[in-house]
Design a protein around this motif. Structure first.
Motif, PDB file in Angstrom:
ATOM      1  N   ARG A  79       0.832  -1.202   0.000  1.00 32.85           N
ATOM      2  CA  ARG A  79       0.000   0.000   0.000  1.00 32.85           C
ATOM      3  C   ARG A  79       0.869   1.255   0.000  1.00 32.85           C
ATOM      4  NH1 ARG A  79      -2.110  -0.545   4.537  1.00 32.85           N
ATOM      5  NH2 ARG A  79      -1.221   1.262   5.601  1.00 32.85           N
ATOM      6  N   ALA A  80       1.960   1.221   0.777  1.00 35.15           N
ATOM      7  CA  ALA A  80       2.840   2.381   0.882  1.00 35.15           C
ATOM      8  C   ALA A  80       3.592   2.665  -0.419  1.00 35.15           C
ATOM      9  CB  ALA A  80       3.848   2.174   2.018  1.00 35.15           C
ATOM     10  N   SER A  81       3.646   1.684  -1.305  1.00 35.80           N
ATOM     11  CA  SER A  81       4.344   1.903  -2.576  1.00 35.80           C
ATOM     12  C   SER A  81       3.568   2.856  -3.487  1.00 35.80           C
ATOM     13  CB  SER A  81       4.578   0.567  -3.285  1.00 35.80           C
ATOM     14  OG  SER A  81       3.342  -0.031  -3.640  1.00 35.80           O
ATOM     15  N   ILE A  82       2.307   3.128  -3.141  1.00 40.83           N
ATOM     16  CA  ILE A  82       1.487   4.076  -3.907  1.00 40.83           C
ATOM     17  C   ILE A  82       1.753   5.483  -3.385  1.00 40.83           C
ATOM     18  CG2 ILE A  82      -0.855   4.743  -4.549  1.00 40.83           C
ATOM     19  CD1 ILE A  82      -1.663   1.806  -3.930  1.00 40.83           C
ATOM     20  N   VAL A  83       2.114   6.394  -4.269  1.00 38.58           N
ATOM     21  CA  VAL A  83       2.417   7.776  -3.872  1.00 38.58           C
ATOM     22  C   VAL A  83       1.192   8.401  -3.200  1.00 38.58           C
ATOM     23  CG1 VAL A  83       3.045  10.075  -4.705  1.00 38.58           C
ATOM     24  CG2 VAL A  83       4.105   8.050  -5.721  1.00 38.58           C
ATOM     25  N   GLY A  84       1.427   9.049  -2.057  1.00 42.43           N
ATOM     26  CA  GLY A  84       0.345   9.679  -1.309  1.00 42.43           C
ATOM     27  C   GLY A  84      -0.139   8.845  -0.138  1.00 42.43           C
ATOM     28  N   MET A  85       0.156   7.541  -0.148  1.00 45.34           N
ATOM     29  CA  MET A  85      -0.219   6.665   0.962  1.00 45.34           C
ATOM     30  C   MET A  85       0.898   6.666   2.004  1.00 45.34           C
ATOM     31  SD  MET A  85      -3.160   5.690  -0.061  1.00 45.34           S
ATOM     32  CE  MET A  85      -3.643   4.335   0.996  1.00 45.34           C
ATOM     33  N   TYR A  86       0.538   6.281   3.242  1.00 46.49           N
ATOM     34  CA  TYR A  86       1.546   6.244   4.305  1.00 46.49           C
ATOM     35  C   TYR A  86       1.279   5.067   5.235  1.00 46.49           C
ATOM     36  CZ  TYR A  86      -2.048   8.389   7.260  1.00 46.49           C
ATOM     37  OH  TYR A  86      -3.198   8.649   7.954  1.00 46.49           O
ATOM     38  N   MET A  87       2.340   4.646   5.937  1.00 45.97           N
ATOM     39  CA  MET A  87       2.223   3.575   6.934  1.00 45.97           C
ATOM     40  C   MET A  87       1.842   4.191   8.269  1.00 45.97           C
ATOM     41  SD  MET A  87       5.626   1.318   5.964  1.00 45.97           S
ATOM     42  CE  MET A  87       5.149  -0.071   6.999  1.00 45.97           C
ATOM     43  N   ASP A  88       0.871   3.582   8.971  1.00 42.47           N
ATOM     44  CA  ASP A  88       0.500   4.128  10.278  1.00 42.47           C
ATOM     45  C   ASP A  88       1.507   3.682  11.336  1.00 42.47           C
ATOM     46  OD1 ASP A  88      -0.192   1.553  11.293  1.00 42.47           O
ATOM     47  OD2 ASP A  88      -2.216   1.733  10.469  1.00 42.47           O
ATOM     48  N   GLU A  89       1.333   4.203  12.556  1.00 43.28           N
ATOM     49  CA  GLU A  89       2.353   3.963  13.581  1.00 43.28           C
ATOM     50  C   GLU A  89       2.444   2.488  13.967  1.00 43.28           C
ATOM     51  OE1 GLU A  89       1.452   6.324  17.005  1.00 43.28           O
ATOM     52  OE2 GLU A  89      -0.609   5.612  17.168  1.00 43.28           O
ATOM     53  N   GLY A  90       1.311   1.766  13.964  1.00 41.30           N
ATOM     54  CA  GLY A  90       1.341   0.339  14.275  1.00 41.30           C
ATOM     55  C   GLY A  90       2.133  -0.435  13.236  1.00 41.30           C
ATOM     56  N   GLU A  91       1.910  -0.107  11.954  1.00 40.37           N
ATOM     57  CA  GLU A  91       2.645  -0.756  10.870  1.00 40.37           C
ATOM     58  C   GLU A  91       4.125  -0.419  10.934  1.00 40.37           C
ATOM     59  OE1 GLU A  91      -1.102  -0.755   7.684  1.00 40.37           O
ATOM     60  OE2 GLU A  91       0.361   0.885   7.721  1.00 40.37           O
ATOM     61  N   LEU A  92       4.408   0.818  11.304  1.00 45.02           N
ATOM     62  CA  LEU A  92       5.802   1.248  11.443  1.00 45.02           C
ATOM     63  C   LEU A  92       6.496   0.468  12.555  1.00 45.02           C
ATOM     64  CD1 LEU A  92       7.216   3.460   9.799  1.00 45.02           C
ATOM     65  CD2 LEU A  92       6.965   4.983  11.756  1.00 45.02           C
ATOM     66  N   PHE A  93       5.776   0.257  13.643  1.00 45.26           N
ATOM     67  CA  PHE A  93       6.327  -0.480  14.787  1.00 45.26           C
ATOM     68  C   PHE A  93       6.582  -1.942  14.401  1.00 45.26           C
ATOM     69  CE2 PHE A  93       5.578  -2.084  19.341  1.00 45.26           C
ATOM     70  CZ  PHE A  93       6.864  -1.769  19.723  1.00 45.26           C
ATOM     71  N   ASP A  94       5.625  -2.542  13.683  1.00 49.03           N
ATOM     72  CA  ASP A  94       5.819  -3.916  13.225  1.00 49.03           C
ATOM     73  C   ASP A  94       6.977  -4.017  12.245  1.00 49.03           C
ATOM     74  OD1 ASP A  94       3.745  -4.770  14.780  1.00 49.03           O
ATOM     75  OD2 ASP A  94       2.278  -4.924  13.157  1.00 49.03           O
ATOM     76  N   LEU A  95       7.110  -3.020  11.366  1.00 50.45           N
ATOM     77  CA  LEU A  95       8.224  -2.989  10.422  1.00 50.45           C
ATOM     78  C   LEU A  95       9.549  -2.932  11.175  1.00 50.45           C
ATOM     79  CD1 LEU A  95       9.267  -2.689   7.463  1.00 50.45           C
ATOM     80  CD2 LEU A  95       9.065  -0.198   7.776  1.00 50.45           C
ATOM     81  N   ARG A  96       9.603  -2.071  12.169  1.00 48.76           N
ATOM     82  CA  ARG A  96      10.841  -1.916  12.956  1.00 48.76           C
ATOM     83  C   ARG A  96      11.239  -3.227  13.630  1.00 48.76           C
ATOM     84  NH1 ARG A  96      14.556  -2.537  15.511  1.00 48.76           N
ATOM     85  NH2 ARG A  96      15.729  -1.155  16.885  1.00 48.76           N
ATOM     86  N   ARG A  97      10.277  -3.871  14.301  1.00 42.76           N
ATOM     87  CA  ARG A  97      10.602  -5.089  15.051  1.00 42.76           C
ATOM     88  C   ARG A  97      10.922  -6.265  14.136  1.00 42.76           C
ATOM     89  NH1 ARG A  97       5.766  -5.775  19.157  1.00 42.76           N
ATOM     90  NH2 ARG A  97       4.583  -4.952  17.392  1.00 42.76           N
ATOM     91  N   SER A  98      10.193  -6.378  13.018  1.00 43.19           N
ATOM     92  CA  SER A  98      10.468  -7.507  12.118  1.00 43.19           C
ATOM     93  C   SER A  98      11.771  -7.303  11.350  1.00 43.19           C
ATOM     94  CB  SER A  98       9.292  -7.746  11.167  1.00 43.19           C
ATOM     95  OG  SER A  98       8.861  -6.551  10.568  1.00 43.19           O
ATOM     96  N   LEU A  99      12.106  -6.057  11.000  1.00 38.90           N
ATOM     97  CA  LEU A  99      13.413  -5.791  10.386  1.00 38.90           C
ATOM     98  C   LEU A  99      14.539  -6.129  11.355  1.00 38.90           C
ATOM     99  CD1 LEU A  99      12.930  -2.433   8.412  1.00 38.90           C
ATOM    100  CD2 LEU A  99      13.297  -4.722   7.465  1.00 38.90           C
ATOM    101  N   ASP A 100      14.304  -5.849  12.625  1.00 37.62           N
ATOM    102  CA  ASP A 100      15.303  -6.212  13.635  1.00 37.62           C
ATOM    103  C   ASP A 100      15.450  -7.729  13.728  1.00 37.62           C
ATOM    104  OD1 ASP A 100      17.125  -5.496  15.825  1.00 37.62           O
ATOM    105  OD2 ASP A 100      15.636  -6.430  17.116  1.00 37.62           O
ATOM    106  N   THR A 101      14.340  -8.457  13.608  1.00 37.05           N
ATOM    107  CA  THR A 101      14.401  -9.926  13.614  1.00 37.05           C
ATOM    108  C   THR A 101      15.200 -10.437  12.422  1.00 37.05           C
ATOM    109  OG1 THR A 101      12.283 -10.128  14.766  1.00 37.05           O
ATOM    110  CG2 THR A 101      13.008 -12.036  13.495  1.00 37.05           C
ATOM    111  N   ILE A 102      14.961  -9.863  11.235  1.00 38.93           N
ATOM    112  CA  ILE A 102      15.726 -10.259  10.041  1.00 38.93           C
ATOM    113  C   ILE A 102      17.214 -10.025  10.283  1.00 38.93           C
ATOM    114  CG2 ILE A 102      16.174  -9.691   7.619  1.00 38.93           C
ATOM    115  CD1 ILE A 102      13.153  -9.030   7.386  1.00 38.93           C
TER     116      ILE A 102
END
Length: 507
Positions: A79-102
């Motif tokens: 969804r974020a790949s579409i210009v004008g869309m954004y990730m909400d704070e919950g999605e950002l938090f999940d992104l942060r933690r899962s990137l850390d897991t990777i």
């Protein structure tokens, strides 16, 4: 090639998928389970089996493999790949933690880079080209706190808004408490009453009969009608300012998230590749846990059709029997270039069909990259196609009788089978007049043997047992039966045909 379309259901592999899926940590792995396919390249099968074998060792020998925060943020990234869309704070938090897991998983495999001997070479190869995005995770750390909420200092504007919001809220609270104490002293409000929030505004609960004693706006009343909630006139302006500040806060948070998403957007394809790695790890881990549960191993593998299994067990039957405190009787079975087709005979309910399904399920599991429940001395080969004919395929829609459907299956098998095919047929030739059915079955068996196909076939027909005795490439096998105790032993003995014990059982 797998035939027919409901092959997985017939051998029980759909249940195996369900078991593996239940051991995944996220939809990342579950999607991989759904995509699991029958592979015919021996190198690919060997690699898949080696990956699972290595992960079994990790589970059994390591304590620090990262297994938290397997979040599937792919929908948010798409969804974020579409210009004008954004990730909400919950999605950002999940992104942060899962990137850390990777990042932690990659570091796990490369923590001993000085060591020339690799403990997990196949899994390390998977992790070799994975991007870990440390700069991105630091950027997210500047936006959200450890609880996944936007930090006050995520931007100077947000810090200013939240300071004013806190100051205004504190001012309102002090004013309300002062009004409340006065109202309590005058008996307008009960001593145990505290300010509350209605429709986002701080208010005082008052009984309806005394509501005119406090100047202000009535915002709500309780469900019973015994309490009204009044916003004193002294705090109306301040409450309005809070509303304005909250709107400003929301706009600023959206601006921060939009700005961050714009920065991330060019990296999304690479981030998605890293999540493919996380999905693969989740999938392999689930297969390894399933293997441990089934007491499964990686047999010695050869690149040609071959089965030489020692104490093979049907994993689903094992689970079912274990619930009743029973154990499955293991199976020793061989299919080689010299003895390619096994004709199994014996009494009804003696285990012939279970034997056939065990061969089909384990071979399919193996070529889907799963370890199988056999003993260490076992060897397994690779088949290019597997065909099965089992059960009643009578079709009202297609106007097919049971026997007609079996004949249609035989036709397809004879057309498609070759020297790298595994054919599994239960109750070969049954469903029609025995003499004719047996003759047709023998003719079909001769064709399979001429094509040098491999197979396991169950039957009661004597002519098929005699065919096995007199033709190279075909061998008899019997499911053993204790005629004194009148009970099946569920053991396969290769070399001699079995008896149906029809008279003894009838007696």
């Amino acid at each position: 090639m797998i035939y027919p379309n409901n092959f997985e259901q017939k051998i029980g592999f759909d249940q195996v998928r369900h078991i593996v899926s239940g051991r995944c940590l996220s939809t990342l792995g579950k999607d991989k389970v759904d995509e699991m396919q029958f592979a015919t390249d021996s190198d690919e099968v060997a690699r898949l089996l080696d990956e699972v074998t290595e992960f079994v060792r990790i589970i059994q020998e390591e304590d620090d493999f990262p297994s938290q925060h397997f979040f599937d943020v792919r929908p948010a990234l798409h969804r974020a790949s579409i210009v004008g869309m954004y990730m909400d704070e919950g999605e950002l938090f999940d992104l942060r933690r899962s990137l850390d897991t990777i990042n932690q998983i990659v570091r796990f495999f490369y923590r001993d880079e000085e060591d020339e001997t690799s403990k997990y070479p196949n899994l390390e190869a998977l992790a070799a080209e994975v991007h870990t995005f440390p700069t991105l995770t630091r950027r997210i750390d500047g936006i959200v706190n450890k609880f996944g909420k936007i930090k006050d200092n995520a931007s100077p504007s947000l810090a200013g808004i939240r300071r004013e919001l806190a100051a205004t809220t504190g001012s309102i609270s002090r004013t309300l408490n002062s009004i409340l104490r006065s109202a309590q002293a005058e008996g307008i409000v009960d001593k145990d009453v505290n300010p509350t929030v209605r429709d986002g505004r701080l208010v005082i609960p008052v009984v309806p009969a005394l509501k005119r004693r406090i100047k202000g706006i009535v915002h709500d009343e309780s469900a019973t009608g015994k309490t009204v909630f009044i916003e004193p006139a002294e705090v109306v302006e301040a409450n309005n300012r809070i509303r304005e500040l909250e709107a400003e806060e929301r706009r600023e948070v959206i601006r921060i998230l939009t700005e961050f998403t714009d920065e991330v957007r060019p990296q999304i394809p690479e981030i998605l590749e890293s999540y493919s790695f996380l999905a693969e790890i989740d999938f392999i881990r689930a297969k390894a846990l399933t293997a441990i549960t089934m007491d499964a191993i990686r047999p010695e593998l050869c690149d040609h059709p071959h089965i030489d299994w020692v104490e093979a067990e049907h994993p689903l039957l094992r689970i079912t029997l274990a619930k009743h405190g029973k154990k499955v009787v293991p199976l020793d079975i061989q299919l080689s270039r010299e003895q390619r087709i096994l004709i199994i005979s014996g009494p009804n309910a003696g285990g012939k069909s279970v034997c056939l399904k065990t061969v089909g399920l384990l071979q399919y599991m193996l070529q889907c990259g799963m370890l199988i429940p056999v003993k260490r001395a076992s060897r397994a080969g690779i088949f290019r196609s597997i065909f099965i004919d089992i059960g009643d395929e009578q079709s009202i829609e297609d106007d097919l009788s049971t026997y007609s459907s079996h004949l249609l299956n035989m036709k397809n098998m004879m057309r498609e089978a070759d020297g790298r095919s595994l054919i599994l047929i239960d109750e070969f030739g049954s469903g029609t007049e025995p003499l004719i059915g047996g003759a047709i079955a023998e003719a079909v068996l001769r064709r399979f043997n001429d094509k040098r196909a491999y197979g396991v076939i169950t039957t009661h027909y004597s002519n098929l047992k005699q065919f096995a005795d007199s033709h190279k490439g075909v061998v008899n096998g019997a499911m053993l039966y204790d005629r004194h105790l009148m009970q099946a032993l569920y053991q396969l003995q290769i070399g001699n045909p079995g008896s149906s014990f029809a008279v003894e059982i009838a007696r």
